[in-house]
Design a protein around this motif. Structure first.
Motif, mmCIF file in Angstrom:
data_model
loop_
_atom_site.group_PDB
_atom_site.id
_atom_site.type_symbol
_atom_site.label_atom_id
_atom_site.label_comp_id
_atom_site.label_asym_id
_atom_site.label_seq_id
_atom_site.Cartn_x
_atom_site.Cartn_y
_atom_site.Cartn_z
ATOM 1 N N THR A 26 -61.693 -13.017 59.056
ATOM 2 C CA THR A 26 -61.006 -14.242 58.637
ATOM 3 C C THR A 26 -61.323 -14.590 57.190
ATOM 4 O O THR A 26 -62.380 -14.231 56.663
ATOM 5 C CB THR A 26 -61.403 -15.429 59.534
ATOM 6 O OG1 THR A 26 -62.770 -15.791 59.268
ATOM 7 C CG2 THR A 26 -61.250 -15.072 61.007
ATOM 8 N N LYS A 32 -65.310 -12.521 62.775
ATOM 9 C CA LYS A 32 -65.539 -13.298 63.989
ATOM 10 C C LYS A 32 -64.971 -12.562 65.203
ATOM 11 O O LYS A 32 -64.052 -11.751 65.076
ATOM 12 C CB LYS A 32 -64.883 -14.678 63.883
ATOM 13 C CG LYS A 32 -65.517 -15.605 62.854
ATOM 14 C CD LYS A 32 -66.896 -16.071 63.306
ATOM 15 C CE LYS A 32 -67.509 -17.066 62.331
ATOM 16 N NZ LYS A 32 -68.849 -17.505 62.773
ATOM 17 N N SER A 33 -65.518 -12.886 66.362
ATOM 18 C CA SER A 33 -65.030 -12.326 67.622
ATOM 19 C C SER A 33 -64.448 -13.460 68.467
ATOM 20 O O SER A 33 -65.098 -14.498 68.654
ATOM 21 C CB SER A 33 -66.169 -11.641 68.388
ATOM 22 O OG SER A 33 -66.672 -10.550 67.647
ATOM 23 N N TYR A 34 -63.233 -13.241 68.972
ATOM 24 C CA TYR A 34 -62.528 -14.285 69.717
ATOM 25 C C TYR A 34 -62.115 -13.777 71.097
ATOM 26 O O TYR A 34 -61.629 -12.648 71.238
ATOM 27 C CB TYR A 34 -61.270 -14.731 68.958
ATOM 28 C CG TYR A 34 -61.578 -15.400 67.639
ATOM 29 C CD1 TYR A 34 -61.922 -16.744 67.575
ATOM 30 C CD2 TYR A 34 -61.518 -14.670 66.448
ATOM 31 C CE1 TYR A 34 -62.208 -17.355 66.364
ATOM 32 C CE2 TYR A 34 -61.815 -15.276 65.234
ATOM 33 C CZ TYR A 34 -62.154 -16.615 65.197
ATOM 34 O OH TYR A 34 -62.444 -17.211 64.000
ATOM 35 N N VAL A 36 -59.455 -13.857 73.752
ATOM 36 C CA VAL A 36 -58.019 -14.138 73.770
ATOM 37 C C VAL A 36 -57.522 -13.918 75.190
ATOM 38 O O VAL A 36 -57.572 -12.807 75.716
ATOM 39 C CB VAL A 36 -57.256 -13.220 72.796
ATOM 40 C CG1 VAL A 36 -55.769 -13.552 72.812
ATOM 41 C CG2 VAL A 36 -57.811 -13.345 71.384
ATOM 42 N N VAL A 63 -58.511 -22.015 64.873
ATOM 43 C CA VAL A 63 -59.582 -21.538 65.751
ATOM 44 C C VAL A 63 -60.611 -22.634 65.995
ATOM 45 O O VAL A 63 -60.792 -23.552 65.183
ATOM 46 C CB VAL A 63 -60.287 -20.300 65.135
ATOM 47 C CG1 VAL A 63 -59.293 -19.170 64.932
ATOM 48 C CG2 VAL A 63 -60.974 -20.647 63.814
ATOM 49 N N ASN A 65 -64.381 -23.326 66.003
ATOM 50 C CA ASN A 65 -65.541 -22.696 65.372
ATOM 51 C C ASN A 65 -66.823 -23.389 65.827
ATOM 52 O O ASN A 65 -67.077 -24.542 65.497
ATOM 53 C CB ASN A 65 -65.427 -22.762 63.852
ATOM 54 C CG ASN A 65 -66.530 -21.972 63.170
ATOM 55 O OD1 ASN A 65 -66.757 -20.805 63.471
ATOM 56 N ND2 ASN A 65 -67.232 -22.619 62.250
ATOM 57 N N GLN A 72 -65.819 -16.920 70.101
ATOM 58 C CA GLN A 72 -65.057 -18.114 69.754
ATOM 59 C C GLN A 72 -63.701 -18.053 70.462
ATOM 60 O O GLN A 72 -63.368 -17.058 71.125
ATOM 61 C CB GLN A 72 -64.871 -18.194 68.242
ATOM 62 C CG GLN A 72 -66.127 -17.981 67.419
ATOM 63 C CD GLN A 72 -67.023 -19.208 67.387
ATOM 64 O OE1 GLN A 72 -66.598 -20.315 67.689
ATOM 65 N NE2 GLN A 72 -68.284 -19.023 67.022
ATOM 66 N N HIS A 73 -62.914 -19.107 70.293
ATOM 67 C CA HIS A 73 -61.598 -19.160 70.911
ATOM 68 C C HIS A 73 -60.543 -19.552 69.878
ATOM 69 O O HIS A 73 -60.844 -20.225 68.888
ATOM 70 C CB HIS A 73 -61.581 -20.140 72.088
ATOM 71 C CG HIS A 73 -62.393 -19.683 73.263
ATOM 72 N ND1 HIS A 73 -63.758 -19.840 73.326
ATOM 73 C CD2 HIS A 73 -62.024 -19.033 74.411
ATOM 74 C CE1 HIS A 73 -64.212 -19.327 74.469
ATOM 75 N NE2 HIS A 73 -63.184 -18.836 75.135
ATOM 76 N N ILE A 74 -59.332 -19.129 70.161
ATOM 77 C CA ILE A 74 -58.200 -19.379 69.264
ATOM 78 C C ILE A 74 -57.277 -20.397 69.907
ATOM 79 O O ILE A 74 -56.902 -20.269 71.083
ATOM 80 C CB ILE A 74 -57.423 -18.078 68.976
ATOM 81 C CG1 ILE A 74 -58.342 -17.049 68.306
ATOM 82 C CG2 ILE A 74 -56.203 -18.354 68.107
ATOM 83 C CD1 ILE A 74 -57.710 -15.690 68.119
ATOM 84 N N THR A 77 -51.776 -19.185 67.169
ATOM 85 C CA THR A 77 -51.620 -17.900 66.482
ATOM 86 C C THR A 77 -50.167 -17.712 66.065
ATOM 87 O O THR A 77 -49.250 -17.975 66.858
ATOM 88 C CB THR A 77 -51.997 -16.714 67.400
ATOM 89 O OG1 THR A 77 -53.300 -16.913 67.927
ATOM 90 C CG2 THR A 77 -51.951 -15.403 66.643
#
Length: 253
Positions: A26, A32-34, A36, A63, A65, A72-74, A77
């Motif tokens: 990003t 970062k790891s999300y 999904v 996102v 943070n 993490q989560h989104i 998108t």
């Protein structure tokens, strides 16, 4: 905390039947790891996984943070860039595959680097352009990327310093005792490439097919000497096969 940022997809790993973990570089937050999740396992949700999270897709993200780190989560998108030529051109896709493998091995830190992000995004946009010179695109990408990673070769070629020493990252007056160096002829060509990539020269050096293959191999070695864990690059072999075929076509035409 909600943050809006652009992101470039590096990898996705299946986590469950209805979710994947997406590793995304990003602009605002670094790597970062999300988590999904698809929409209750629906076909529409799975389609979103495939469409949005393809390698090197450039996304606009909102996102969540968490300062504590971890997955993490989104929230939202959408595509920040849509490419019209790459997916329909084997040559461009071969270059993209190589860039993807390199970036997955280079981008490891959660420290944001907006200039690096912008360079990668602009390079992907350039690759999609019809007038992009594909034959040496990957070489100049590697040279310019090295500056963002902190080990740009020193452009100190001179009559006294005519041998490029890969571990030292500079031109020297003698041949080192190891094998990680460029001979005088290739060092001169490499110095011209550096001048051009740094904007110090408007004259782009003309590279033979053989020189491109040798320089690519040496630049990959250069990366391996300066980045821990940078090894086992294989996608450059696809590039070499593609350019071999292009050379054969020209000779037979």
């Amino acid at each position: 905390m909600l943050i809006s940022t652009k992101g470039i997809v590096l990898q996705t790993v299946k986590y469950s039947e209805n979710s994947v973990i997406a590793h995304i570089y990003t602009r605002q937050l670094g790597l970062k790891s999300y988590m999904v999740k698809s929409s209750s396992g629906s076909k529409k949700g799975k389609s979103n996984h495939r469409n949005f999270f393809q390698p090197l897709s450039v996304l606009d993200l909102v996102v969540y943070n968490k300062p504590s780190g971890g997955l993490q989560h989104i929230k939202e998108t959408r595509f920040a860039q849509t490419f019209s030529n790459i997916a329909f051109c084997y040559k461009r896709m071969s270059v993209l595959l190589f860039l993807h493998e390199v970036l997955c091995k280079c981008l490891k830190e959660e420290i944001p680097n907006e200039e690096c992000f912008d360079f990668i995004e602009n390079s992907l946009c350039l690759l999609d352009q019809e007038n992009c010179q594909l034959a040496d695109f990957h070489l100049y990408f590697l040279l310019k990327m090295s500056s963002h990673l902190g080990f740009l070769p020193l452009s100190n070629f001179s009559v006294h310093c005519r041998i490029f020493n890969l571990p030292e990252g500079r031109f020297e007056s003698f041949i080192p005792e190891h094998s990680h160096y460029l001979d005088e002829r290739l060092s001169f060509i490499f110095s011209e490439m550096l001048f051009f990539s740094n904007g110090e020269s408007k004259l782009k050096p003309i590279l033979s097919h053989t020189d491109k293959k040798t320089l690519l191999s040496k630049i990959i070695d250069f990366y391996g000497l300066h980045i821990a864990g940078f090894k086992n690059i294989s996608s450059h072999k696809i590039l070499e096969e593609m350019f071999d075929a292009m050379t054969d076509e020209k000779q037979n035409s």
